[in-house]
Scaffold this active site. Structure first.
Site, PDB file in Angstrom:
ATOM      1  N   GLU A 151       5.584  -5.889  -1.450  1.00 38.77           N
ATOM      2  CA  GLU A 151       4.783  -5.596  -0.254  1.00 38.77           C
ATOM      3  C   GLU A 151       3.304  -5.903  -0.491  1.00 38.77           C
ATOM      4  OE1 GLU A 151       3.287  -1.774   0.669  1.00 38.77           O
ATOM      5  OE2 GLU A 151       4.447  -0.755  -0.884  1.00 38.77           O
ATOM      6  N   LYS A 197       5.116  10.164  -3.088  1.00 38.28           N
ATOM      7  CA  LYS A 197       4.006  10.958  -3.623  1.00 38.28           C
ATOM      8  C   LYS A 197       4.036  12.363  -3.052  1.00 38.28           C
ATOM      9  CE  LYS A 197       0.613   7.614  -5.004  1.00 38.28           C
ATOM     10  NZ  LYS A 197       0.587   6.340  -4.278  1.00 38.28           N
TER      11      LYS A 197
HETATM   12  N1  PSU Z   1       2.892   5.365  -0.696  1.00 34.08           N
HETATM   13  C1  PSU Z   1       2.285   5.080  -1.863  1.00 34.08           C
HETATM   14  N2  PSU Z   1       1.525   3.955  -1.973  1.00 34.08           N
HETATM   15  C2  PSU Z   1       1.384   3.088  -0.908  1.00 34.08           C
HETATM   16  C3  PSU Z   1       2.064   3.385   0.319  1.00 34.08           C
HETATM   17  C4  PSU Z   1       2.801   4.529   0.364  1.00 34.08           C
HETATM   18  O1  PSU Z   1       2.422   5.837  -2.820  1.00 34.08           O
HETATM   19  O2  PSU Z   1       0.668   2.076  -1.037  1.00 34.08           O
HETATM   20  C5  PSU Z   1       1.969   2.423   1.473  1.00 34.08           C
HETATM   21  C6  PSU Z   1       3.275   1.623   1.619  1.00 34.08           C
HETATM   22  O3  PSU Z   1       2.975   0.333   2.109  1.00 34.08           O
HETATM   23  C7  PSU Z   1       4.041   2.413   2.659  1.00 34.08           C
HETATM   24  C8  PSU Z   1       2.932   2.871   3.558  1.00 34.08           C
HETATM   25  O4  PSU Z   1       5.017   1.663   3.359  1.00 34.08           O
HETATM   26  O5  PSU Z   1       1.848   3.169   2.681  1.00 34.08           O
HETATM   27  C9  PSU Z   1       3.319   4.078   4.382  1.00 34.08           C
HETATM   28  O6  PSU Z   1       2.312   4.353   5.291  1.00 34.08           O
HETATM   29  P1  PSU Z   1       2.598   5.357   6.494  1.00 34.08           P
HETATM   30  O7  PSU Z   1       2.685   6.705   5.885  1.00 34.08           O
HETATM   31  O8  PSU Z   1       1.404   5.188   7.389  1.00 34.08           O
HETATM   32  O9  PSU Z   1       3.864   4.881   7.133  1.00 34.08           O
END
Ligand code: PSU
Ligand code: MN
Length: 311
Positions: free
Chosen positions: A26, A160
């Site tokens: 990604e 996380k």
């Molecule tokens: N969690 C992490 N590191 C990240 C992300 C999530 O520990 O970089 C990034 C990933 O690209 C994930 C996105 O798909 O954040 C999720 O964001 P949201 O909670 O806005 O869907």
């Protein structure tokens, strides 16, 4: 699934044509998840880890409205260094394409595009999930619902602790996403080896994951995603005391600054990196490299399995 017009990097196109192992990566992790200037170096290291384990890396992102599977180095540099790169989940892809945007794909968007491109394995750091205030805010990452519908194997180190880990596991169950521990029966908490929850399944080798994928495809009863949870060894995790302190302060600041929506995850990640003075970054990089290596070995095992069976 939505059809996306996709352009392929040369090496990825050749590998897919020849049925060689390919691992999707990604780009949101690069643009929004890791601090500059280290993000570009790490993005290149992730690709190298995939190569070292015998597969071809396909980092996915959007360049000037063009969806690219297998960004070249100039394109990767652009997403890592240019201001105004948009964080793209699945719903954003068509709008971003039509408006000619530069964009970085989340786990959800990367999974959907990878599956459309015929790539079955994807390495990331941490998955998005259910946010802690979700009962009021309804803030649940589209990563979860997308994985329910997308035949992709995502190698990650769990989620996380900025999220509600228990609620995330419940939603994965509801959505039909299988979660397999890699050499563990405890769900990892990204920075921490163990997030405090049991898993029903565990595998010990990339070949076993390949066997799961083969069984899924053979029976074709359910074709959703699979999560392979790959924990850090205990002696490599972030100091739990530092972790808990940073998390509490980060969540307090989030509330104080009134951050909501898609800005929440990048805000908390940036706070962790700043507040731990590089300790969380070092752990984060280690996690991604380990996941890239495991994902590549799964992709290699999956290809070996298909080539071994006569048609
Ligand atoms: N969690 C992490 N590191 C990240 C992300 C999530 O520990 O970089 C990034 C990933 O690209 C994930 C996105 O798909 O954040 C999720 O964001 P949201 O909670 O806005 O869907
Ligand atoms: Mn959200």
């Amino acid at each position: 699934m939505t059809d996306f017009r996709i352009s392929y990097g040369t090496e990825v196109a050749v590998a897919l044509r020849d049925g060689r192992p390919v691992v999707a990566l990604e780009s949101t992790i690069v643009s929004h998840g890791l601090p500059r200037p280290q993000n570009l170096r790490v993005a290149r290291e992730i690709e190298q880890a995939v190569r070292d384990a015998g597969a071809v890396p396909a980092t996915i992102g959007m360049i000037g409205g063009e969806l690219v599977v297998g960004l070249d180095d100039a394109q990767l540099t652009r997403l890592a260094t240019v201001d105004g790169v948009t964080k793209l989940s699945v719903r954003d892809l068509a709008v971003a394409a039509a408006t000619g945007a530069d964009g970085a794909t989340t786990v959800a968007a990367t999974s959907a595009v990878a599956a459309a491109a015929g790539i079955g394995v994807f390495a990331t750091g941490g998955l998005g999930g259910v946010h802690r205030e979700a009962a009021h805010t309804f803030d649940e990452s589209a990563d979860l619902v997308t994985l329910a519908q997308t035949p992709i194997t995502v190698v990650c180190a769990g989620v996380k602790s900025i999220l509600d880990v228990g609620a995330t596991l419940e939603r994965l169950e509801t959505l039909g996403v299988a979660v397999i521990g890699y050499r563990t029966r405890r769900f990892p908490g990204f920075y921490l080896t163990d997030a405090g929850f049991d898993l029903d399944w565990s595998v010990d080798s990339p070949e076993q994951v390949a066997a799961v994928l083969a069984a899924r495809d053979e029976h074709a009863v359910h074709t959703g995603g699979l999560l392979v949870a790959n924990p850090l060894p205990v002696d490599e995790q972030l100091d739990p005391e530092l972790h808990d302190r940073t998390l509490a302060e980060g969540l307090a600041r989030l509330e104080r600054d009134g951050v909501t929506g898609k800005a929440v995850t990048p805000y908390l990640l940036a706070y962790f990196h700043a507040a731990t003075e590089g300790a969380s970054l070092a752990v984060n990089v280690r996690i991604i490299l380990r996941n890239a290596d495991l994902a590549a070995r799964i992709a290699v095992a999956a290809v070996a399995r298909t080539s071994a069976v006569p048609a």
